[in-house]
Write a protein that holds these residues in place. Structure first.
Motif, PDB file in Angstrom:
ATOM      1  N   LEU A  12      45.136  40.601  48.872  1.00 25.78           N
ATOM      2  CA  LEU A  12      45.129  41.278  47.470  1.00 25.78           C
ATOM      3  C   LEU A  12      44.511  42.597  46.586  1.00 25.78           C
ATOM      4  N   SER A  13      43.390  42.691  47.408  1.00 23.37           N
ATOM      5  CA  SER A  13      42.728  44.552  46.833  1.00 23.37           C
ATOM      6  C   SER A  13      44.147  45.571  46.963  1.00 23.37           C
ATOM      7  N   ILE A  14      45.014  45.274  47.978  1.00 23.88           N
ATOM      8  CA  ILE A  14      45.981  46.280  48.067  1.00 23.88           C
ATOM      9  C   ILE A  14      46.809  46.432  46.808  1.00 23.88           C
ATOM     10  N   ALA A  15      47.211  45.185  46.644  1.00 23.95           N
ATOM     11  CA  ALA A  15      48.476  44.554  45.793  1.00 23.95           C
ATOM     12  C   ALA A  15      47.872  44.882  44.666  1.00 23.95           C
ATOM     13  N   TYR A  16      46.122  44.557  43.955  1.00 19.23           N
ATOM     14  CA  TYR A  16      45.789  44.638  42.527  1.00 19.23           C
ATOM     15  C   TYR A  16      45.441  46.598  42.184  1.00 19.23           C
ATOM     16  N   ALA A  17      45.496  46.857  43.411  1.00 16.04           N
ATOM     17  CA  ALA A  17      44.920  48.661  44.133  1.00 16.04           C
ATOM     18  C   ALA A  17      46.507  49.283  43.253  1.00 16.04           C
ATOM     19  N   CYS A  18      47.494  49.066  43.711  1.00 16.29           N
ATOM     20  CA  CYS A  18      48.795  49.283  43.654  1.00 16.29           C
ATOM     21  C   CYS A  18      48.600  49.187  42.462  1.00 16.29           C
ATOM     22  N   VAL A  44      37.744  43.265  39.976  1.00 13.51           N
ATOM     23  CA  VAL A  44      38.454  41.977  41.203  1.00 13.51           C
ATOM     24  C   VAL A  44      38.641  43.140  42.221  1.00 13.51           C
ATOM     25  N   ILE A  45      38.707  43.698  42.274  1.00 16.52           N
ATOM     26  CA  ILE A  45      38.893  44.467  43.647  1.00 16.52           C
ATOM     27  C   ILE A  45      37.488  44.257  44.777  1.00 16.52           C
ATOM     28  N   PHE A  46      36.721  45.098  43.876  1.00 16.10           N
ATOM     29  CA  PHE A  46      34.935  45.166  44.260  1.00 16.10           C
ATOM     30  C   PHE A  46      35.375  43.975  44.734  1.00 16.10           C
ATOM     31  N   ILE A  47      35.272  42.872  44.002  1.00 11.55           N
ATOM     32  CA  ILE A  47      34.431  41.438  44.710  1.00 11.55           C
ATOM     33  C   ILE A  47      35.348  41.403  45.684  1.00 11.55           C
ATOM     34  N   LEU A  48      36.881  41.328  45.679  1.00 17.93           N
ATOM     35  CA  LEU A  48      37.483  41.141  46.655  1.00 17.93           C
ATOM     36  C   LEU A  48      37.442  41.729  47.844  1.00 17.93           C
ATOM     37  N   LEU A  49      36.566  43.140  47.796  1.00 20.08           N
ATOM     38  CA  LEU A  49      36.209  43.998  49.064  1.00 20.08           C
ATOM     39  C   LEU A  49      34.752  43.216  49.556  1.00 20.08           C
ATOM     40  N   PHE A  50      34.231  43.172  48.617  1.00 27.49           N
ATOM     41  CA  PHE A  50      32.736  42.468  48.726  1.00 27.49           C
ATOM     42  C   PHE A  50      32.313  41.592  49.800  1.00 27.49           C
TER      43      PHE A  50
END
Length: 121
Positions: free
Chosen positions: A57-63, A110-116
């Motif tokens: 999800l982090s990769i998808a959201y970053a894209c 959201v990316i920060f939370i997911l990577l956390f």
């Protein structure tokens, strides 16, 4: 434990973000973008971790964030063309770059939370 407290805060915040997006024309996109990570934060309280899902999800959201950065009237235009006017003056986004920039920063949260949670898993 402090990690549980943070995930409770993340869970509640993401649900609130989803609630704020219910009246948007693109709520079909943004409500799941916030609800899915909220559920994942809630599951950590039950000691259920899904590192592959956090990363995917982090990769998808970053894209998608990258797309929002570069689109016409996107974040790049907000920085360079419009000289970074306030994006929080009112809840109503009267200019397209305001809505796109808000969405971009929402994705970063959201990316920060997911990577956390990915690092913790």
């Amino acid at each position: 434990m402090w990690i549980d407290v943070l995930n409770i805060i993340f869970f509640l915040s993401l649900l609130l973000f989803a609630y704020f997006n219910l009246n948007d024309p693109d709520s079909w996109l943004w409500v799941p973008i916030y609800v899915v990570p909220a559920i994942l934060c809630g599951l950590t309280l039950l000691d259920l971790y899904f590192p592959w899902l956090y990363l995917g999800l982090s990769i998808a959201y970053a894209c998608y964030a990258g797309r929002l950065f570069m689109v016409k009237d996107g974040v790049y235009a907000w920085i360079t063309t419009y000289n970074r006017p306030s994006i929080v003056e009112s809840m109503q986004a009267k200019k397209p770059y305001i809505e796109i920039t808000r969405e971009f920063f929402g994705l970063l949260i959201v990316i920060f939370i997911l990577l956390f949670n990915y690092v913790l898993a």
